[in-house]
Design a protein around this motif. Structure first.
Motif, PDB file in Angstrom:
ATOM      1  N   ASP A  48       5.410  10.152   6.703  1.00 27.17           N
ATOM      2  CA  ASP A  48       5.026  10.529   8.060  1.00 27.17           C
ATOM      3  C   ASP A  48       6.202  10.534   9.025  1.00 27.17           C
ATOM      4  O   ASP A  48       6.297  11.397   9.886  1.00 27.17           O
ATOM      5  N   SER A  54       0.952  -4.223  12.460  1.00 29.92           N
ATOM      6  CA  SER A  54      -0.284  -3.456  12.622  1.00 29.92           C
ATOM      7  C   SER A  54      -1.250  -3.592  11.452  1.00 29.92           C
ATOM      8  O   SER A  54      -2.427  -3.289  11.583  1.00 29.92           O
ATOM      9  N   ARG A  55      -0.801  -4.043  10.316  1.00 30.96           N
ATOM     10  CA  ARG A  55      -1.638  -4.006   9.116  1.00 30.96           C
ATOM     11  C   ARG A  55      -1.963  -5.427   8.680  1.00 30.96           C
ATOM     12  O   ARG A  55      -1.069  -6.256   8.505  1.00 30.96           O
ATOM     13  N   ARG A  91      -1.833  -1.243  -2.565  1.00 33.75           N
ATOM     14  CA  ARG A  91      -2.331  -0.568  -1.353  1.00 33.75           C
ATOM     15  C   ARG A  91      -1.362  -0.768  -0.191  1.00 33.75           C
ATOM     16  O   ARG A  91      -1.128   0.146   0.594  1.00 33.75           O
ATOM     17  N   HIS A  92      -0.785  -1.960  -0.099  1.00 32.66           N
ATOM     18  CA  HIS A  92       0.228  -2.173   0.949  1.00 32.66           C
ATOM     19  C   HIS A  92       1.426  -1.241   0.740  1.00 32.66           C
ATOM     20  O   HIS A  92       1.963  -0.687   1.701  1.00 32.66           O
ATOM     21  N   PHE A  95      -0.114  -7.783   5.839  1.00 32.91           N
ATOM     22  CA  PHE A  95       1.041  -7.099   5.263  1.00 32.91           C
ATOM     23  C   PHE A  95       2.250  -8.031   5.246  1.00 32.91           C
ATOM     24  O   PHE A  95       2.633  -8.612   6.254  1.00 32.91           O
ATOM     25  N   HIS A 125       3.313   5.968   2.966  1.00 31.74           N
ATOM     26  CA  HIS A 125       2.741   6.834   3.992  1.00 31.74           C
ATOM     27  C   HIS A 125       3.630   6.883   5.236  1.00 31.74           C
ATOM     28  O   HIS A 125       3.864   7.946   5.812  1.00 31.74           O
ATOM     29  N   GLU A 126       4.145   5.723   5.627  1.00 33.18           N
ATOM     30  CA  GLU A 126       5.070   5.678   6.776  1.00 33.18           C
ATOM     31  C   GLU A 126       6.329   6.500   6.483  1.00 33.18           C
ATOM     32  O   GLU A 126       6.844   7.207   7.344  1.00 33.18           O
ATOM     33  N   ALA A 161       0.780   2.126   1.987  1.00 32.07           N
ATOM     34  CA  ALA A 161       0.996   2.232   3.437  1.00 32.07           C
ATOM     35  C   ALA A 161       2.478   2.434   3.752  1.00 32.07           C
ATOM     36  O   ALA A 161       2.834   3.196   4.668  1.00 32.07           O
ATOM     37  N   LEU A 166       4.564  -2.191  10.212  1.00 33.40           N
ATOM     38  CA  LEU A 166       3.390  -2.430   9.368  1.00 33.40           C
ATOM     39  C   LEU A 166       2.974  -3.902   9.405  1.00 33.40           C
ATOM     40  O   LEU A 166       1.788  -4.223   9.403  1.00 33.40           O
ATOM     41  N   THR A 188       6.181  -5.347  -1.760  1.00 26.87           N
ATOM     42  CA  THR A 188       5.050  -5.754  -0.931  1.00 26.87           C
ATOM     43  C   THR A 188       4.311  -6.863  -1.673  1.00 26.87           C
ATOM     44  O   THR A 188       4.256  -6.875  -2.899  1.00 26.87           O
TER      45      THR A 188
END
Ligand SMILES: [Zn+2]
Length: 462
Positions: free
Chosen positions: A272, A356-357, A261-262, A360, A268-269, A265, A353, A243
């Motif tokens: 999840d 949406s982010r 932080r990216h 990113f 997290h994906e 994410a 991502l 990233t």
């Protein structure tokens, strides 16, 4: 082909894995009662028990560590001396230009071939000679090959010098008992299996050594245990994901963009969506252990921001917003999952991502990809070893597949030789662990099974 396009849904094993009959395979179809001869060869193997132990100890004491890939020449020369004495024609082959090959650490391999009285099938035993690093936690000398309580201890005993020694003793006992055999026996000792096999079996396969016109049956004595036949392995896909961010002063992170932080994410994906989807899939492949019947992924490493300092550096770090974070993923997949789907599952999440982010950005670099390999249960080598296990062990074999890949992939994909299994002594879970060992009785039993398989495949039938 019924491959599940929907996440979490798996179809049947693709037909492409069915065994296709290539080459002579003359003797393998008919059932053959070799009980009386088996006992003769079995007795010959019993008589070689001390030889088997000494051979295994000699092999363990040559520390063929990979990395870096040391002492490959020494172990090939040892095997050369041993097998030449028993009438094998040998070739030492250096895999020039393959990963890791250098003047300091040349990638040497040996192929030995013993011709029978006349033409027929060739049975090939392939073992890798490299062993992985020692690691901590040993109570035995890792290269001492000490014997305790019926076991030989050392790095590579189980994975897989014990299997190599068993196959050599099996071949020697068979040749002594049946000097009139037909066809040929090959034994190879190959480099670099633990690092992908490119300087070993892949190189030999590229140079025609596993051509189905020349070799008809392959047994790889990896430690799957003496009563199990391993039909193949899952696939593997390795990639690095980076990233991107923007460096700034650590006191004003809002002026930069934190790549860590990216990456959070991304992880997290994975947690999840990807991990639950993979866990829900089940393969028809008989993979052991049970947990590996689902798709899996390991995150091998993560690093973001400043490079780690050397141990002798005792200064304080500078304050910066990291502009890069990298992970390496190790994705193991099932015969029912196409490689394209394995790739796109990850890239779809990353593209999601990106959409949406804020800010990113990422880069994905594929490191390696290996397709699953499965030999059909009706393949001649499977049927033959199955009968041999029944004869010697008095029980039906268990059919398994390996969670990780091994050199069967190269024999299958490059050599185009499908009639290949892993069968050998040792407990898979001990591989790469401290105090690795091989049971002497297990080696003797596996050698008897291998010799019984040779009798089925290489003796003229009455
Ligand atoms: Zn191995």
């Amino acid at each position: 082909m019924g491959i599940g396009q929907e996440k979490g849904k798996i179809g049947p094993i693709p037909r492409g894995f069915a065994f296709s009959h290539v080459g002579p395979l003359a003797n393998s179809a008919q059932p053959f009662n070799h009980a009386s001869m088996t006992s003769k060869t079995s007795l010959a193997i019993e008589a070689k028990r001390d030889d088997l132990i000494a051979l295994t100890q000699d092999l363990i004491r040559i520390p063929t560590l990979n990395p870096p890939g040391q002492d490959y020449r020494a172990i090939c020369e040892y095997l050369d001396r041993r097998l030449s004495k028993h009438g094998f024609e040998t070739q030492l082959i250096r895999a020039h230009g393959t990963p890791g090959d250098s003047e300091k650490y040349p990638r040497w391999n040996i192929i030995a071939r013993r011709e029978g009285q006349r033409g027929g099938d060739c049975v090939h035993f392939n073992s890798h000679t490299d062993v992985v690093e020692v690691g901590a936690g040993w109570t035995f000398d890792p290269f001492g090959a000490e014997i305790s309580d019926g076991k030989i201890y050392g790095r590579g005993t189980c994975d897989m010098k014990g299997g190599l020694a068993s196959s050599i003793i099996a071949a020697e006992a068979f040749i002594e008992t049946h000097p009139d055999f037909v066809g040929a026996i090959e034994i190879s000792g190959t480099a670099d299996e633990e690092s992908g096999g490119y300087g070993g079996v892949a190189y030999l396969a590229e140079h025609g050594f596993f051509n189905p016109a020349k070799v008809q049956h392959v047994i790889i004595p990896e430690p799957l245990h003496k009563d199990r036949i391993c039909l193949g392995h899952r696939g593997g896909w390795w990639a690095e994901i980076e990233t991107k961010g923007e460096i700034a002063h650590g006191s004003m992170p809002f002026l930069g963009d934190c790549a860590v932080r990216h990456m959070g994410a991304v992880l997290h994906e994975f947690e999840d969506k990807l991990f639950p989807a993979m866990a829900a899939r089940r393969t028809d492949m008989p993979v052991v252990p049970e947990g590996a019947r689902s798709s899996t992924m390991n995150i091998n490493s993560i690093h973001g921001g400043q490079a780690e300092q050397a141990d002798d550096f005792d200064g304080l770090p500078a304050h910066c917003v990291p502009d890069s974070c990298r992970i390496v993923i190790d994705r193991r997949f099932l015969a029912e999952e196409p490689l394209d789907q394995v790739r796109s599952e990850v890239t779809d999440l990353l593209e999601g991502l990106r959409a949406s982010r804020m800010d990113f950005d990422y880069q994905l670099t594929e490191l390696n990809a290996v397709l699953p390999s499965m030999t059909d249960r009706d393949a001649p080598v499977v049927q033959t070893v199955s009968r041999a296990i029944q004869d010697i062990m008095g029980k039906d074999p268990e059919y398994v597949a390996s969670p990780g890949t091994y050199d069967q992939k190269h024999i299958d994909r490059i050599g185009k030789l499908k009639n290949c299994i892993a069968y050998g002594p040792g407990i898979l879970e001990l591989a790469h662990k401290p105090d690795e060992y091989i049971g002497i009785d297990d080696m003797v039993d596996a050698a008897k099974v291998m010799a019984a398989a040779l009798e089925s495949l290489l003796l003229p039938h009455a």
